[in-house]
Scaffold this motif. Structure first.
Motif, PDB file in Angstrom:
ATOM      1  N   LEU A 119       0.833  -1.209   0.000  1.00  0.00           N
ATOM      2  CA  LEU A 119       0.000   0.000   0.000  1.00  0.00           C
ATOM      3  C   LEU A 119       0.866   1.256   0.000  1.00  0.00           C
ATOM      4  CD1 LEU A 119      -2.893  -0.918   2.490  1.00  0.00           C
ATOM      5  CD2 LEU A 119      -2.942  -0.926  -0.005  1.00  0.00           C
ATOM      6  N   LEU A 120       1.976   1.227   0.733  1.00  0.00           N
ATOM      7  CA  LEU A 120       2.887   2.369   0.735  1.00  0.00           C
ATOM      8  C   LEU A 120       3.472   2.610  -0.662  1.00  0.00           C
ATOM      9  CD1 LEU A 120       4.919   2.014   4.053  1.00  0.00           C
ATOM     10  CD2 LEU A 120       3.644   4.027   3.325  1.00  0.00           C
ATOM     11  N   SER A 121       3.826   1.533  -1.335  1.00  0.00           N
ATOM     12  CA  SER A 121       4.368   1.671  -2.690  1.00  0.00           C
ATOM     13  C   SER A 121       3.328   2.271  -3.629  1.00  0.00           C
ATOM     14  CB  SER A 121       4.814   0.296  -3.203  1.00  0.00           C
ATOM     15  OG  SER A 121       5.288   0.383  -4.533  1.00  0.00           O
ATOM     16  N   PHE A 122       2.083   1.833  -3.499  1.00  0.00           N
ATOM     17  CA  PHE A 122       1.015   2.364  -4.350  1.00  0.00           C
ATOM     18  C   PHE A 122       0.754   3.840  -4.038  1.00  0.00           C
ATOM     19  CE2 PHE A 122      -3.483   3.251  -5.184  1.00  0.00           C
ATOM     20  CZ  PHE A 122      -3.559   2.908  -6.533  1.00  0.00           C
ATOM     21  N   ALA A 123       0.742   4.190  -2.740  1.00  0.00           N
ATOM     22  CA  ALA A 123       0.512   5.586  -2.357  1.00  0.00           C
ATOM     23  C   ALA A 123       1.638   6.475  -2.851  1.00  0.00           C
ATOM     24  CB  ALA A 123       0.368   5.687  -0.842  1.00  0.00           C
ATOM     25  N   GLN A 124       2.863   5.979  -2.773  1.00  0.00           N
ATOM     26  CA  GLN A 124       4.005   6.765  -3.250  1.00  0.00           C
ATOM     27  C   GLN A 124       3.953   6.963  -4.757  1.00  0.00           C
ATOM     28  OE1 GLN A 124       7.002   4.774  -4.629  1.00  0.00           O
ATOM     29  NE2 GLN A 124       7.985   6.667  -5.292  1.00  0.00           N
ATOM     30  N   SER A 125       3.542   5.929  -5.489  1.00  0.00           N
ATOM     31  CA  SER A 125       3.481   6.040  -6.951  1.00  0.00           C
ATOM     32  C   SER A 125       2.395   6.991  -7.421  1.00  0.00           C
ATOM     33  CB  SER A 125       3.250   4.654  -7.567  1.00  0.00           C
ATOM     34  OG  SER A 125       1.979   4.137  -7.199  1.00  0.00           O
ATOM     35  N   THR A 126       1.376   7.208  -6.584  1.00  0.00           N
ATOM     36  CA  THR A 126       0.290   8.135  -6.938  1.00  0.00           C
ATOM     37  C   THR A 126       0.436   9.491  -6.232  1.00  0.00           C
ATOM     38  OG1 THR A 126      -1.091   7.195  -5.174  1.00  0.00           O
ATOM     39  CG2 THR A 126      -1.348   6.260  -7.387  1.00  0.00           C
ATOM     40  N   TYR A 127       1.582   9.699  -5.556  1.00  0.00           N
ATOM     41  CA  TYR A 127       1.860  10.959  -4.851  1.00  0.00           C
ATOM     42  C   TYR A 127       0.760  11.295  -3.842  1.00  0.00           C
ATOM     43  CZ  TYR A 127       5.493  11.643  -8.335  1.00  0.00           C
ATOM     44  OH  TYR A 127       6.608  11.484  -9.135  1.00  0.00           O
ATOM     45  N   ASN A 128       0.298  10.260  -3.129  1.00  0.00           N
ATOM     46  CA  ASN A 128      -0.756  10.428  -2.134  1.00  0.00           C
ATOM     47  C   ASN A 128      -0.087  10.540  -0.757  1.00  0.00           C
ATOM     48  OD1 ASN A 128      -2.975  10.301  -0.427  1.00  0.00           O
ATOM     49  ND2 ASN A 128      -4.043   8.787  -1.682  1.00  0.00           N
ATOM     50  N   ALA A 129       0.277  11.770  -0.379  1.00  0.00           N
ATOM     51  CA  ALA A 129       0.998  11.986   0.880  1.00  0.00           C
ATOM     52  C   ALA A 129       0.140  11.639   2.089  1.00  0.00           C
ATOM     53  CB  ALA A 129       1.474  13.429   0.969  1.00  0.00           C
ATOM     54  N   ALA A 130      -1.158  11.921   2.005  1.00  0.00           N
ATOM     55  CA  ALA A 130      -2.043  11.643   3.143  1.00  0.00           C
ATOM     56  C   ALA A 130      -2.099  10.148   3.437  1.00  0.00           C
ATOM     57  CB  ALA A 130      -3.440  12.185   2.863  1.00  0.00           C
TER      58      ALA A 130
END
Length: 253
Positions: free
Chosen positions: A209-220
């Motif tokens: 999930l962290l990798s996916f959030a980082q790839s979508t620039y989802n800081a929250a």
């Protein structure tokens, strides 16, 4: 004692609340770019969204399983190897350089190799966590036995104590103190191995999930996941502290 502990908790709570309020105000006022550091209320909403759907529990279970299996496996293997190396000098000549070499390199760089060997499922994450923990525990056990006062060993032997008595009354208490001193660090290492392995390649887990959030620039979402990992590690820290006080009650008495 309780009053002092309560005051310490109160000071920590006040400091944390003040920090969160300052973060919220600065982010809302534009002093902090919310794209990079979203306000706490946005992160709280992300928390709610993660848990409301219910799918987060599958990822938490995956990370927890890998971390705990790696932790317990590393404790067993590291303890066995450390004990054997401390008691058998020729074996120490073989094992100690290997462990020093493993300790000298960042073990997380082994993640791609373990993924090649064990695939992207649970095995590679457990292997990485296990190696991280085993090296730490090896040196704890090895040092714990080697640092035992030789005069104490000689006195036990003079009083008729055999190898079993030395193990039970001298070596095991010394090793337990060294291992428990490293247990909290080992917990952090176990989660590091699990999350890094999931971050590199996985289909589930908090690292995924962290990798996916980082790839979508989802800081929250990234911050929310980091706080979730921190909360579980702190919970295990607390359990490790209770276990340490129980096993080493003679020290705290």
């Amino acid at each position: 004692m309780r009053d002092a502990l309560a005051r310490a908790w109160a000071r920590q709570a006040i400091a944390l609340t003040t920090l969160v309020l300052l973060w919220e105000v600065c982010s809302r006022a534009g002093l902090i770019d919310p794209f990079y550091a979203p306000p706490p209320t946005v992160i709280a909403m992300t928390f709610y969204e993660l848990f409301a759907g219910g799918t987060i529990w599958e990822h938490i279970a995956a990370t927890f399983s890998a971390a705990l299996l790696g932790l317990f496996g590393g404790l067993l293997i590291g303890s066995a190897l450390g004990f054997a190396a401390a008691m058998v000098r020729p074996l120490a000549d073989v094992l100690e350089p290997v462990m020093i070499l493993l300790n000298a390199i960042p073990r997380v760089i082994l993640a791609p190799l373990f993924i090649i060997w064990f695939g992207i499922d649970l095995g590679s994450k457990v292997a990485l966590s296990l190696v991280l923990v085993a090296v730490l525990i090896f040196f704890s056990v090895y040092s714990g036995i080697r640092e035992v006062d030789t005069r104490l060993v000689e006195r036990v032997q003079t009083l008729g104590g055999g190898r079993a008595t030395l193990l039970r009354e001298v070596y095991v208490p010394s090793v337990t103190a060294w291992v428990m001193g490293s247990l909290k660090v080992a917990v952090g290492f176990a989660f590091t191995g699990a999350v890094v392995g999931e971050f590199v390649a996985s289909s589930r887990g908090l690292g995924y999930l962290l990798s996916f959030a980082q790839s979508t620039y989802n800081a929250a979402q990234t911050l929310a996941l980091i706080f979730i990992i921190m909360a579980f590690v702190l919970l295990l820290f607390s359990l490790a502290g209770r276990l340490e006080r129980w096993l080493l009650h003679w020290r705290y008495a």
